[in-house]
Design a protein around this motif. Structure first.
Motif, mmCIF file in Angstrom:
data_model
loop_
_atom_site.group_PDB
_atom_site.id
_atom_site.type_symbol
_atom_site.label_atom_id
_atom_site.label_comp_id
_atom_site.label_asym_id
_atom_site.label_seq_id
_atom_site.Cartn_x
_atom_site.Cartn_y
_atom_site.Cartn_z
ATOM 1 N N GLY A 307 5.487 -12.445 13.340
ATOM 2 C CA GLY A 307 5.881 -11.620 12.195
ATOM 3 C C GLY A 307 5.052 -11.954 10.967
ATOM 4 N N ILE A 308 4.649 -10.914 10.252
ATOM 5 C CA ILE A 308 3.945 -11.117 8.980
ATOM 6 C C ILE A 308 4.633 -10.278 7.917
ATOM 7 C CG2 ILE A 308 1.780 -10.804 7.727
ATOM 8 C CD1 ILE A 308 0.283 -11.532 10.183
ATOM 9 N N MET A 309 4.902 -10.902 6.771
ATOM 10 C CA MET A 309 5.484 -10.176 5.656
ATOM 11 C C MET A 309 4.423 -9.922 4.600
ATOM 12 S SD MET A 309 7.921 -11.207 2.616
ATOM 13 C CE MET A 309 6.421 -11.791 1.893
ATOM 14 N N VAL A 310 4.393 -8.686 4.125
ATOM 15 C CA VAL A 310 3.489 -8.305 3.036
ATOM 16 C C VAL A 310 4.354 -8.039 1.813
ATOM 17 C CG1 VAL A 310 1.729 -6.650 2.301
ATOM 18 C CG2 VAL A 310 2.038 -7.115 4.746
ATOM 19 N N ASN A 311 4.115 -8.737 0.718
ATOM 20 C CA ASN A 311 4.868 -8.464 -0.504
ATOM 21 C C ASN A 311 4.391 -7.169 -1.140
ATOM 22 O OD1 ASN A 311 6.933 -10.280 -1.085
ATOM 23 N ND2 ASN A 311 5.544 -11.833 -1.856
ATOM 24 N N LEU A 312 5.325 -6.352 -1.595
ATOM 25 C CA LEU A 312 4.975 -5.143 -2.352
ATOM 26 C C LEU A 312 5.253 -5.417 -3.818
ATOM 27 C CD1 LEU A 312 6.488 -2.200 -0.266
ATOM 28 C CD2 LEU A 312 4.139 -3.041 -0.275
ATOM 29 N N VAL A 313 4.195 -5.482 -4.606
ATOM 30 C CA VAL A 313 4.370 -5.750 -6.036
ATOM 31 C C VAL A 313 3.748 -4.619 -6.838
ATOM 32 C CG1 VAL A 313 4.418 -8.259 -5.717
ATOM 33 C CG2 VAL A 313 2.252 -7.139 -6.255
ATOM 34 N N GLY A 314 4.263 -4.456 -8.043
ATOM 35 C CA GLY A 314 3.755 -3.407 -8.921
ATOM 36 C C GLY A 314 2.263 -3.576 -9.177
ATOM 37 N N GLU A 315 1.553 -2.448 -9.086
ATOM 38 C CA GLU A 315 0.102 -2.498 -9.292
ATOM 39 C C GLU A 315 -0.208 -2.676 -10.779
ATOM 40 O OE1 GLU A 315 -3.399 0.536 -8.047
ATOM 41 O OE2 GLU A 315 -1.934 0.097 -6.486
ATOM 42 N N GLU A 316 -1.311 -3.361 -11.038
ATOM 43 C CA GLU A 316 -1.736 -3.538 -12.429
ATOM 44 C C GLU A 316 -2.004 -2.185 -13.066
ATOM 45 O OE1 GLU A 316 -4.218 -7.214 -13.580
ATOM 46 O OE2 GLU A 316 -4.842 -6.743 -11.529
ATOM 47 N N GLY A 317 -1.655 -2.063 -14.346
ATOM 48 C CA GLY A 317 -1.938 -0.823 -15.060
ATOM 49 C C GLY A 317 -0.834 0.215 -14.949
ATOM 50 N N PHE A 318 0.267 -0.130 -14.238
ATOM 51 C CA PHE A 318 1.369 0.826 -14.079
ATOM 52 C C PHE A 318 2.692 0.209 -14.517
ATOM 53 C CE2 PHE A 318 -1.818 2.321 -11.104
ATOM 54 C CZ PHE A 318 -1.785 3.703 -11.272
ATOM 55 N N SER A 319 3.392 0.917 -15.407
ATOM 56 C CA SER A 319 4.746 0.534 -15.803
ATOM 57 C C SER A 319 5.562 1.800 -15.937
ATOM 58 C CB SER A 319 4.734 -0.207 -17.146
ATOM 59 O OG SER A 319 4.094 -1.455 -17.006
ATOM 60 N N GLY A 320 6.789 1.768 -15.437
ATOM 61 C CA GLY A 320 7.644 2.957 -15.545
ATOM 62 C C GLY A 320 8.343 3.264 -14.237
ATOM 63 N N ASN A 321 8.816 4.507 -14.091
ATOM 64 C CA ASN A 321 9.554 4.915 -12.891
ATOM 65 C C ASN A 321 8.669 4.769 -11.657
ATOM 66 O OD1 ASN A 321 11.735 5.524 -14.480
ATOM 67 N ND2 ASN A 321 11.247 7.696 -14.637
ATOM 68 N N VAL A 322 9.179 4.059 -10.678
ATOM 69 C CA VAL A 322 8.342 3.665 -9.538
ATOM 70 C C VAL A 322 8.086 4.812 -8.553
ATOM 71 C CG1 VAL A 322 10.290 2.820 -8.141
ATOM 72 C CG2 VAL A 322 7.985 1.884 -7.767
ATOM 73 N N VAL A 323 6.870 4.804 -7.993
ATOM 74 C CA VAL A 323 6.498 5.708 -6.901
ATOM 75 C C VAL A 323 5.824 4.851 -5.820
ATOM 76 C CG1 VAL A 323 5.027 7.643 -6.202
ATOM 77 C CG2 VAL A 323 6.109 7.663 -8.450
ATOM 78 N N TYR A 324 6.271 4.996 -4.578
ATOM 79 C CA TYR A 324 5.641 4.285 -3.459
ATOM 80 C C TYR A 324 4.670 5.246 -2.787
ATOM 81 C CZ TYR A 324 9.182 0.824 -4.361
ATOM 82 O OH TYR A 324 9.965 -0.123 -4.990
ATOM 83 N N GLU A 325 3.396 5.102 -3.123
ATOM 84 C CA GLU A 325 2.383 6.025 -2.622
ATOM 85 C C GLU A 325 1.943 5.634 -1.210
ATOM 86 O OE1 GLU A 325 -0.675 7.890 -5.498
ATOM 87 O OE2 GLU A 325 -1.810 6.396 -4.366
ATOM 88 N N ASN A 326 1.769 6.642 -0.359
ATOM 89 C CA ASN A 326 1.303 6.462 1.034
ATOM 90 C C ASN A 326 2.340 5.793 1.950
ATOM 91 O OD1 ASN A 326 -1.160 7.576 0.247
ATOM 92 N ND2 ASN A 326 -2.005 5.569 -0.280
ATOM 93 N N MET A 327 3.610 5.933 1.604
ATOM 94 C CA MET A 327 4.674 5.373 2.453
ATOM 95 C C MET A 327 4.611 5.976 3.867
ATOM 96 S SD MET A 327 7.334 3.336 2.630
ATOM 97 C CE MET A 327 8.477 3.101 1.294
#
Length: 381
Positions: A307-327
């Protein structure tokens, strides 16, 4: 044995973040009534627990009054008012991990002193009450500076390379540690119940983001020799036996260039390094936490697959209502499971979720994890 299931028993949890949210999956599986206290009214747990209270985890009266409403109390974050917990414990409330253990762990200076006193291998350190005391000391560069309290995910940790770097530090109680060259950052989660039954999860390896000092990947099993793995598990067991804690204890370690194991720090709760276990293990760390604090038999800690876990963290340069692109793109990949934590607002490097990749072949899982990391983006609209 107490009847915890479909009964009047109330489990209290201090903290309503993502760790609490993942714990609730297990309380719902067992039909255990759950009451949660958190500082934010829209915390990830707020919509899905049985009872939710808003209040400061560091305020004595808030924590004390919350504790009076429940039958057993646990935590999902260690930054809590331990004086209130000690009073509740003295009045007969069961609290796990024990307040005395929390008091040591939530202060990095006390934690490091505890390691030294109990002959637990760790990097040499010094404690300071404030920044001026640190500046007045004879310093050998480079070293690692850590705020004594309230640090997390790279916050409150800095590598100090020159005298000029001292000016970037916060004026607070702190420790400094010798900067140890290491091959790997490893972690072992130990579960222990009231009966003294104890189990360790396999050793995991952590790969860090070079700038944010945050874990990017957690890899299970760690790509190390059996000999080093055994040494890491035995060290983690020694730490757990020294604390005599009840619940989960995540032990973060360094594997040095000459294959010694040094304990970096511990967390007395479910931990980022164990998220892979939801999909990859026979017993997830969250179910195991429940089993241990309720003094139930501990579950099988073996992995079913790599098993490998990948952390999902907010991308630099973005603040506000979240969108998960390419889900959708990552959902097309075999063995990939996203976990979204329920935080409505993103900001740079904020932990927003994680993705688990499971595969019979660890190398293949690592390739897919890289693909996931490069595909999904946590941005704002």
């Amino acid at each position: 044995m107490k009847n915890y299931f479909s009964s009047n028993f109330k489990l209290g949890v201090l903290g309503g973040g993502q760790l609490g949210k993942m714990l609730l999956t297990e309380t719902q599986k067992f039909d255990i009534y759950t009451s949660i206290l958190d500082g934010a009214k829209d915390a990830p747990c707020s919509q899905i627990c049985n009872e939710f209270y808003v209040g400061s985890l560091l305020d004595f009266d808030t924590v004390y009054n919350f504790g009076k409403k429940v039958d057993l109390l646990t935590i999902e974050i260690e930054h809590v008012n331990t004086e209130a917990l000690l009073k509740l414990e003295s009045e007969g409330l069961e609290i796990y991990p024990q307040p005395s253990v929390l008091q040591i762990i939530q202060h990095k200076g006390k934690q490091k002193d505890f390691f030294v006193e109990n002959n637990i291998p760790t990097a040499p350190h010094k404690r300071f009450n404030n920044l001026q005391a640190l500046k007045n000391d004879t310093l050998k560069y480079p070293f690692v500076w850590k705020s004594a309290q309230f640090g997390y995910d790279g916050t409150g940790v800095k590598i100090v390379r020159t005298k000029t770097d001292l000016e970037t530090l916060v004026d607070t109680q702190c420790i400094i540690e010798e900067l140890i060259p290491f091959k790997n950052e490893l972690a072992v989660i130990v579960a222990r119940n009231k009966n003294g039954e104890i189990k360790t999860y396999p050793v995991v390896e952590m790969e860090f983001h070079p700038d944010a000092n945050q874990v990017e990947y957690v890899i299970c099993p760690a790509r190390i020799s059996d000999e080093v793995a055994l040494k890491a598990r035995n060290t983690a067991l020694k730490v757990a036996e020294s604390f005599q804690h009840i619940g989960l204890l995540a032990v973060e370690m360094f594997q040095t260039e000459d294959n010694q194991i040094l304990v970096n720090e511990v967390a007395p709760r479910t931990h980022n390094s164990g998220h892979y276990s939801i999909e990859a293990s026979y017993t997830s760390q969250f179910e195991q936490h429940l089993r241990s604090i309720l003094n139930l038999p501990l579950g099988n800690t073996d992995s079913k697959v790599a098993g490998i876990m990948v952390n999902l963290v907010g991308e630099e340069g973005f603040s506000g209502n979240v969108v998960y692109e390419n889900m959708e793109e990552i959902l097309k990949m075999d063995g990939v499971t996203p976990h979204i934590y329920g935080k409505k607002e993103t900001r740079p490097f904020r932990k927003m979720g994680h993705v688990t990749v499971v595969n019979n072949n660890l190398a293949e899982a690592r390739k897919i994890a890289e693909k996931v990391k490069n595909t999904i983006r946590v941005i704002s609209k």
